[in-house]
Structures are given as structure tokens and as C-alpha cells.
Scaffold this active site. Structure first.
Site, PDB file in Angstrom:
ATOM      1  CE  LYS A   8      -2.320  -0.717   3.846  1.00 52.40           C
ATOM      2  NZ  LYS A   8      -1.930  -2.077   4.247  1.00 52.40           N
ATOM      3  NE  ARG A  83      -4.727  -0.755   9.082  1.00 51.31           N
ATOM      4  CZ  ARG A  83      -3.514  -0.291   8.699  1.00 51.31           C
ATOM      5  NH1 ARG A  83      -3.263   0.983   8.619  1.00 51.31           N
ATOM      6  NH2 ARG A  83      -2.563  -1.131   8.415  1.00 51.31           N
ATOM      7  NE  ARG A 122       7.486  -3.922   6.148  1.00 50.10           N
ATOM      8  CZ  ARG A 122       6.229  -3.495   6.137  1.00 50.10           C
ATOM      9  NH1 ARG A 122       5.722  -2.939   5.062  1.00 50.10           N
ATOM     10  NH2 ARG A 122       5.461  -3.644   7.198  1.00 50.10           N
ATOM     11  NE  ARG A 128       6.760  -1.606   9.912  1.00 46.85           N
ATOM     12  CZ  ARG A 128       5.641  -1.269   9.283  1.00 46.85           C
ATOM     13  NH1 ARG A 128       5.677  -0.607   8.157  1.00 46.85           N
ATOM     14  NH2 ARG A 128       4.468  -1.595   9.785  1.00 46.85           N
ATOM     15  NE  ARG A 139       1.212  -4.839  11.178  1.00 49.64           N
ATOM     16  CZ  ARG A 139       1.999  -4.576  10.137  1.00 49.64           C
ATOM     17  NH1 ARG A 139       3.019  -5.361   9.866  1.00 49.64           N
ATOM     18  NH2 ARG A 139       1.768  -3.561   9.380  1.00 49.64           N
TER      19      ARG A 139
HETATM   20  P1  AMP Z   1       0.706   0.407   8.614  1.00 45.97           P
HETATM   21  O1  AMP Z   1       2.076   0.955   8.406  1.00 45.97           O
HETATM   22  O2  AMP Z   1      -0.337   1.078   7.770  1.00 45.97           O
HETATM   23  O3  AMP Z   1       0.654  -1.082   8.492  1.00 45.97           O
HETATM   24  O4  AMP Z   1       0.321   0.745  10.131  1.00 45.97           O
HETATM   25  C1  AMP Z   1       1.123   0.298  11.203  1.00 45.97           C
HETATM   26  C2  AMP Z   1       0.285   0.196  12.472  1.00 45.97           C
HETATM   27  O5  AMP Z   1      -0.249   1.489  12.799  1.00 45.97           O
HETATM   28  C3  AMP Z   1      -0.917  -0.714  12.390  1.00 45.97           C
HETATM   29  O6  AMP Z   1      -0.599  -2.072  12.599  1.00 45.97           O
HETATM   30  C4  AMP Z   1      -1.774  -0.149  13.520  1.00 45.97           C
HETATM   31  O7  AMP Z   1      -1.281  -0.514  14.788  1.00 45.97           O
HETATM   32  C5  AMP Z   1      -1.546   1.346  13.363  1.00 45.97           C
HETATM   33  N1  AMP Z   1      -2.526   1.930  12.433  1.00 45.97           N
HETATM   34  C6  AMP Z   1      -2.283   2.463  11.199  1.00 45.97           C
HETATM   35  N2  AMP Z   1      -3.412   2.904  10.643  1.00 45.97           N
HETATM   36  C7  AMP Z   1      -4.411   2.634  11.518  1.00 45.97           C
HETATM   37  C8  AMP Z   1      -5.809   2.827  11.503  1.00 45.97           C
HETATM   38  N3  AMP Z   1      -6.443   3.384  10.459  1.00 45.97           N
HETATM   39  N4  AMP Z   1      -6.517   2.432  12.590  1.00 45.97           N
HETATM   40  C9  AMP Z   1      -5.905   1.892  13.661  1.00 45.97           C
HETATM   41  N5  AMP Z   1      -4.594   1.648  13.729  1.00 45.97           N
HETATM   42  C10 AMP Z   1      -3.843   2.022  12.667  1.00 45.97           C
END
Ligand code: AMP
Length: 186
Positions: A8, A83, A122, A128, A139
Site C-alpha cells: 500500500k 480500517r 522486510r 520494524r 496483523r
Molecule cells: P501500517 O504501516 O499502515 O501497516 O500501520 C502500522 C500500524 O499502525 C498498524 O498495525 C496499527 O497498529 C496502526 N494503524 C495504522 N493505521 C491505523 C488505523 N487506520 N486504525 C488503527 N490503527 C492504525
């Protein structure tokens, strides 16, 4: 939209650059806050490290503030938001208020096992904190439980574009642009 590891972030940056709008990644904003040690970062970190979603009220407030920034006035691309169903409702309210409208929801589809392998890869290169195997699997579970149902919501609204996320980055980008072009023609 798309499960963790679907690519994404990479695609969001390319699409946003093409349209001259900001890519707003909630994950990136959370990570920036974690690095700076802000109150928001401290709150978000516990959830992120466990692979859980940050609570809706915290996330929604953050997105509301971000889309109020002047660079988002011409439009914006959201990466990783909404989400949850509560976030969908909140976003409807926010863009109703700002006068924006939703042009398209792009979903990248990728086989879950392929994703786990990508994320493990990754983890080696980026290190990370949320890229351990248990957290990666958690996740994916959370995505399936809380985010996948949003696909039907947007399909019913006629806003959904599903794109095969498997393949080279450039191939996926081309698929997205081709699909977006049909939306703008109709
Ligand atoms: P991402 O890099 O988009 O995978 O986001 C990393 C982490 O940030 C996710 O696993 C969640 O813990 C948090 N996060 C990101 N976007 C959201 C969202 N829209 N709602 C809740 N938690 C989020």
C-alpha cells in the site's frame, strides 16, 4: 486498502505524486510520533507493537487534524485509513464537512501466505518492531476481522477498485492507473 504487506505505502506514494496530492499514511504518522516520543506516539506504540489497531478515537482525531492542513485542500490519498467500520463513518463525516468526495477505494489483493513471507523479508531489511512473525500473523488476523468487511461496504457504494497486488511494483502501479482511469471516465 489491502492487508499488511500488500504494498500500500509504495503504491500510495506513486499515485499521490501523479495527482499532485499528499499521501496520508496513518501508519507513517504514528511511526513519526513514536520516534519523536510524543504523547500520541507513546499511546500508539503499545498497540502497534502488538499488531493491534490504535483505538478509533485516537486515529480519527489524528486524521481529522491532518486533512485540515492546507496541502490537503485540493484532495488527498489515504493510506491505511479507514480500517474499521467506525472509521468509515468518521471519514464520511469529515469529508462531508470539508466538501471533498470519495473518488475511489483501491484494494490490493495478495495471497496471505505470500504476505507473511514478504513481511518477514522486510523485517530483515527494515527491522520494524511490528515485524516479528507472531505480530505479522496477528496483523493479518486483525485485518481479516476488522478491515476486510469494509470492502463490501465500498463495493455497495460502487467506489471499489480491486487490483491484483502480486507482481513487480511497476506492474501493480500500471494496473492501478488503468483501473483509476476507468473510474474517471465513467
Ligand atoms: P501500517 O504501516 O499502515 O501497516 O500501520 C502500522 C500500524 O499502525 C498498524 O498495525 C496499527 O497498529 C496502526 N494503524 C495504522 N493505521 C491505523 C488505523 N487506520 N486504525 C488503527 N490503527 C492504525
Amino acid at each position: 486498502m489491502g492487508p499488511p504487506g500488500a504494498g500500500k505505502g509504495t503504491q500510495a506514494s506513486t499515485i499521490a505524486a501523479h495527482f499532485g496530492i499528499p499521501a496520508i499514511s496513518t501508519g507513517d504518522i504514528f511511526r513519526a510520533n513514536v520516534s519523536k516520543g510524543t504523547e500520541l506516539g507513546i499511546e500508539a506504540k503499545r498497540y502497534m507493537d502488538a499488531g493491534e489497531y490504535v483505538p478509533d478515537d485516537v486515529t480519527n482525531r489524528m486524521v481529522r487534524n491532518r486533512i485540515d492542513e492546507p496541502d490537503a485542500t485540493p484532495g488527498f490519498l489515504l493510506d491505511g485509513y479507514p480500517r474499521t467500520l467506525a472509521q468509515v463513518e468518521e471519514l464520511d463525516g469529515m469529508i462531508g464537512f470539508t466538501g471533498h468526495s470519495l473518488d475511489a477505494v483501491v484494494v490490493l489483493t495478495v495471497n496471505p501466505e505470500e504476505l507473511v513471507q514478504r513481511l518477514l523479508e522486510r523485517a530483515k531489511t527494515e527491522g520494524r518492531a511490528d515485524d516479528t512473525e507472531d505480530v505479522i500473523r496477528r496483523r493479518q488476523e486483525i485485518y481479516a476481522e476488522q478491515t476486510e468487511p469494509l470492502i463490501e461496504v465500498y463495493r455497495e457504494r460502487g467506489a471499489l477498485i480491486e487490483v491484483d497486488g502480486l507482481g513487480e511494483i511497476d506492474e501493480v502501479t500500471e494496473r492501478i492507473f488503468a483501473a483509476l482511469a476507468t473510474v474517471h471516465q465513467s
